[in-house]
Design a protein around this motif. Structure first.
Motif, PDB file in Angstrom:
ATOM      1  N   UNK A 153       0.831  -1.211   0.000  1.00 50.44           N
ATOM      2  CA  UNK A 153       0.000   0.000   0.000  1.00 50.44           C
ATOM      3  C   UNK A 153       0.860   1.252   0.000  1.00 50.44           C
ATOM      4  N   UNK A 154       1.956   1.234   0.753  1.00 51.63           N
ATOM      5  CA  UNK A 154       2.842   2.387   0.783  1.00 51.63           C
ATOM      6  C   UNK A 154       3.531   2.612  -0.549  1.00 51.63           C
ATOM      7  N   UNK A 155       3.974   1.538  -1.185  1.00 53.97           N
ATOM      8  CA  UNK A 155       4.596   1.675  -2.501  1.00 53.97           C
ATOM      9  C   UNK A 155       3.635   2.292  -3.507  1.00 53.97           C
ATOM     10  N   UNK A 156       2.390   1.862  -3.430  1.00 48.92           N
ATOM     11  CA  UNK A 156       1.389   2.353  -4.379  1.00 48.92           C
ATOM     12  C   UNK A 156       0.739   3.656  -3.926  1.00 48.92           C
ATOM     13  N   UNK A 157       1.187   4.139  -2.768  1.00 46.27           N
ATOM     14  CA  UNK A 157       0.660   5.394  -2.213  1.00 46.27           C
ATOM     15  C   UNK A 157      -0.857   5.327  -2.116  1.00 46.27           C
ATOM     16  N   UNK A 158      -1.318   4.205  -1.550  1.00 43.30           N
ATOM     17  CA  UNK A 158      -2.740   3.919  -1.516  1.00 43.30           C
ATOM     18  C   UNK A 158      -3.525   4.935  -0.694  1.00 43.30           C
ATOM     19  N   UNK A 159      -2.875   5.510   0.312  1.00 44.47           N
ATOM     20  CA  UNK A 159      -3.554   6.488   1.159  1.00 44.47           C
ATOM     21  C   UNK A 159      -3.257   7.920   0.721  1.00 44.47           C
ATOM     22  N   UNK A 160      -2.626   8.063  -0.419  1.00 43.05           N
ATOM     23  CA  UNK A 160      -2.303   9.399  -0.920  1.00 43.05           C
ATOM     24  C   UNK A 160      -3.428   9.905  -1.817  1.00 43.05           C
ATOM     25  N   UNK A 161      -3.719  11.161  -1.675  1.00 42.20           N
ATOM     26  CA  UNK A 161      -4.689  11.779  -2.567  1.00 42.20           C
ATOM     27  C   UNK A 161      -6.121  11.359  -2.343  1.00 42.20           C
ATOM     28  N   UNK A 162      -6.448  10.827  -1.166  1.00 43.83           N
ATOM     29  CA  UNK A 162      -7.824  10.421  -0.890  1.00 43.83           C
ATOM     30  C   UNK A 162      -8.717  11.662  -0.806  1.00 43.83           C
TER      31      UNK A 162
ATOM     32  N   UNK B 228     -12.889  12.241   7.537  1.00 44.13           N
ATOM     33  CA  UNK B 228     -11.820  13.231   7.610  1.00 44.13           C
ATOM     34  C   UNK B 228     -11.814  14.167   6.404  1.00 44.13           C
ATOM     35  N   UNK B 229     -12.319  13.676   5.276  1.00 44.18           N
ATOM     36  CA  UNK B 229     -12.305  14.495   4.067  1.00 44.18           C
ATOM     37  C   UNK B 229     -13.679  15.076   3.748  1.00 44.18           C
ATOM     38  N   UNK B 230     -14.597  14.962   4.700  1.00 46.95           N
ATOM     39  CA  UNK B 230     -15.897  15.584   4.538  1.00 46.95           C
ATOM     40  C   UNK B 230     -15.945  16.940   5.209  1.00 46.95           C
ATOM     41  N   UNK B 231     -16.944  17.714   4.885  1.00 44.62           N
ATOM     42  CA  UNK B 231     -17.058  19.055   5.453  1.00 44.62           C
ATOM     43  C   UNK B 231     -17.503  19.024   6.910  1.00 44.62           C
ATOM     44  N   UNK B 232     -18.366  18.082   7.265  1.00 46.80           N
ATOM     45  CA  UNK B 232     -18.933  18.065   8.612  1.00 46.80           C
ATOM     46  C   UNK B 232     -17.955  17.509   9.643  1.00 46.80           C
TER      47      UNK B 232
END
Length: 411
Positions: free
Chosen positions: A237-246, A305-309
């Motif tokens: 997951x880290x190699x593929x940057x799976x948590x990047x750009x969510x 975390x990426x929502x407005x509320x």
């Protein structure tokens, strides 16, 4: 895995570095809560470690607290912590590259430092340490760091499959009563263990050391293989940057929730009703379904975390996760001071409802203290010490006075 990598990682190149690291820190901060809820039960009494229920706490509310933990907490956060360890391993590789340092010697020093911290933690604070297991397993991860993603995923699957098959075989073909103590013996052992907790330093350290054989057995048969499987998944997951750009709007996150919650909760219910840690088949069901519930937790948290509320959630959790090692050790220190004879001597006198409430209070306090600490310092005390070891005592600045090593930032 390929589908989710594509769905979540497509905007990785456009994601700010701070956002990516704060997401990982927030997930790690969230994992600290589950780790504490589980560990505090073992710090508070000798009964859970002997796989029996304290007869003094058998009310409906106490049974409900145990059941809720079994369904929603047990095993789920250990898996998340292990996955994030593997993910962070890739960040350590990037940090070494930025610092112009050879990665293998640097990582070997880090592993040695982690093992020493874990050994001290086991002897002095809490006998259920996981850091030594992580350090040993990380040696394998270090040796496998260059394997192809497909190979890493296959090895992870085989390892986890072996764990599940061994639990299934134990439940079906092994008579556990032949080598486990009777209920009466387990109750007597639990009472003795609780009394040791209430003693002085010698009694407490002796109690911690008495659990080492079981700790080694669990590490070699269950926790170690499970950790390595999750490390490898985190590595990929880290190699593929799976948590990047969510962004929080990825369809895969909703699919994970729709599958993970019902299957994971159902598995937790079977685990709770089937006898919990005392029954290999029940543990096997939990081990098979816990990763799905863990994934659902992660998907839900990322969407929040990426929502407005609920965007404030990341800001609340990330500081605690950034200094997770300090907080993990701090939880054990507080448990020692609250329950052992060295401190308030409350071992055996706090109900499951009480320990759960206490865990929540400690966690909220850690969130606040972590945010305060990082307004004045770049690293937690334990992170600073481990960083010094990792960088050979030169973790300060590089040429021109610029910070070197991992990314330095304030929240």
């Amino acid at each position: 895995m390929d589908v989710s990598a594509g769905a979540i990682g497509t905007t990785a190149s456009r994601a700010p570095v701070g956002q990516r690291l704060h997401d990982i820190d927030a997930l790690r901060g969230f994992a600290l809560l589950g780790i504490l809820v589980v560990n505090i039960t073992f710090m508070a009494s000798g009964y859970p470690g002997n796989l029996v229920t304290d007869p003094a706490f058998s009310s409906v509310l106490d049974d409900a607290a145990r059941s809720l933990s079994a369904v929603f907490v047990d095993m789920k956060f250990y898996i998340l912590f292990s996955f994030l360890f593997g993910y962070s391993f890739t960040l350590q590789m990037q940090a070494a590259e930025r610092a112009g340092a050879a990665f293998t010697p640097r990582m070997l020093r880090r592993i040695a430092g982690l093992f020493i911290i874990g050994a001290l933690h086991t002897v002095l604070l809490y006998g259920g340490d996981i850091l030594m297991t992580y350090a040993v397993v990380c040696l394998v991860l270090l040796g496998m760091r260059r394997v192809h993603d497909r190979t890493a995923l296959r090895v992870a699957g085989v390892l986890y499959g072996i764990v599940l098959l061994s639990l299934l075989a134990s439940g079906l073909f092994v008579d556990s009563s032949a080598f486990l103590p009777t209920r009466a013996e387990a109750l007597a052992n639990a009472e003795t263990a609780t009394a040791a907790m209430l003693g002085g330093w010698g009694d407490v350290i002796g109690h911690h050391l008495s659990g080492l054989p079981l700790l080694v057995l669990q590490s070699t048969t269950f926790q170690g293989p499970t950790a390595l499987a999750m490390f490898l998944l985190g590595l990929v997951a880290g190699r593929r940057r799976l948590l990047a750009g969510v962004s929080g709007h990825e369809p895969v996150l909703r699919r994970i929730q729709w599958i993970g919650f019902p299957v994971g909760i159902a598995g937790g219910v079977v685990y709770a009703l089937g006898g919990g840690n005392g029954e290999p088949l029940a543990v096997g069901v939990s081990a098979a379904t816990a990763p799905l519930l863990t994934a659902a937790y992660v998907a839900t948290l990322l969407r929040m975390m990426h929502g407005q509320r609920f965007g404030f959630v990341r800001s609340a959790l990330a500081p605690a996760g950034r200094i997770a090692l300090t907080n993990y050790l701090g939880q054990s220190l507080l448990g020692l001071l609250i329950f052992s004879g060295i401190g308030l001597a409350l071992a055996g006198s706090v109900s499951p409802v009480g320990t759960t409430g206490l865990a929540l209070l400690i966690y909220v306090a850690q969130l606040a203290l972590s945010a305060w600490w990082l307004r004045h310092h770049r690293h937690g005390p334990a992170e600073w010490a481990l960083r010094q070891v990792t960088n050979g005592g030169t973790a300060g600045t590089g040429a021109g006075g610029r910070p070197r090593g991992g990314i330095t930032r304030r929240t």
